[in-house]
Every structure is written in structure tokens, then in C-alpha cells.
Design a protein around this motif. Sequence first.
Motif, short mmCIF file in Angstrom:
data_model
loop_
_atom_site.label_atom_id
_atom_site.label_comp_id
_atom_site.label_asym_id
_atom_site.label_seq_id
_atom_site.Cartn_x
_atom_site.Cartn_y
_atom_site.Cartn_z
N ALA A 87 0.84 -1.17 -0.07
CA ALA A 87 0.02 -0.16 -0.07
C ALA A 87 0.89 1.43 0.01
O ALA A 87 0.61 2.28 -0.70
N GLU A 88 1.91 1.23 0.87
CA GLU A 88 2.78 2.38 1.03
C GLU A 88 3.52 2.50 -0.40
O GLU A 88 3.98 3.78 -0.86
N SER A 89 3.93 1.52 -0.83
CA SER A 89 4.63 1.58 -2.19
C SER A 89 3.78 2.14 -3.28
O SER A 89 4.24 2.98 -4.13
N PHE A 90 2.47 1.71 -3.43
CA PHE A 90 1.45 2.45 -4.18
C PHE A 90 1.34 3.66 -4.05
O PHE A 90 1.53 4.55 -4.87
N VAL A 91 1.27 4.13 -2.73
CA VAL A 91 0.89 5.62 -2.47
C VAL A 91 2.12 6.34 -3.05
O VAL A 91 1.88 7.56 -3.43
N LEU A 92 3.36 5.80 -2.69
CA LEU A 92 4.65 6.72 -2.86
C LEU A 92 4.61 6.78 -4.45
O LEU A 92 5.16 7.66 -4.85
#
Length: 105
Positions: free
Chosen positions: A30-35
Motif C-alpha cells: 500500500a505504501e509503495s503504491f501511494v509513494l
Amino acid sequence: MMMILNMRNRILLSVYAIYCMRKLKSPMIAESFVLAILATFLFYFVSVPSVLTNMQSSENSYRYFLSAISEADLMIKGVLVAAGITSLLFIRNIATFSGLKQRFT
């Protein structure tokens, strides 16, 4: 025979979909996607080659970044803050998950 293969493929597809959904619930994904979304947004609205050129021509890079951020739009400031927070959380999760991986091996 064809109907059995079709049913088997549908069942395997649903199992694979559930597997993917569980993987997407991971904080790292999720954080990779948001980043990635925030970085794409910044690269679309901010000219990185111009920033690097102006930074090289300035005398003090700290003062340059301070003036560049203070004169930026509110939307860019918000995206920069969100990208910074997401990056910190991502780095924290990398350290957490690598520590767990070492513990179990």
C-alpha cells in the motif's frame, strides 16, 4: 470435459484473486503504491531538470530549497509533505519486515 476445465479455471482464478487481495493489504504494498502515485504527481507538476539546473547555479543549496518550497503552490507543498511521511513509513516498514525475516530464518 470442457466444462470441468472451465470450472477448474474459474476456481483457480478466484483463489488467485483472493491471494492478490491479501497481498495488497500489506502495508508495504500500500505504501509503495501511494509513494509511486505521489512521485508521479510531483514529476508531472515539477520540472526536475530545471530544479537541478537552478540548484547548481545557486550559491547555497539550503537557501535555494527553502525559497523554492516557500514559493511553491499549496498543492505541491501538501504532496511533498505526504511523500515525506509516506517515505518515512515505508522505510520504517522495511526495517520492521527485514527484522522479522531475519528472526524467522
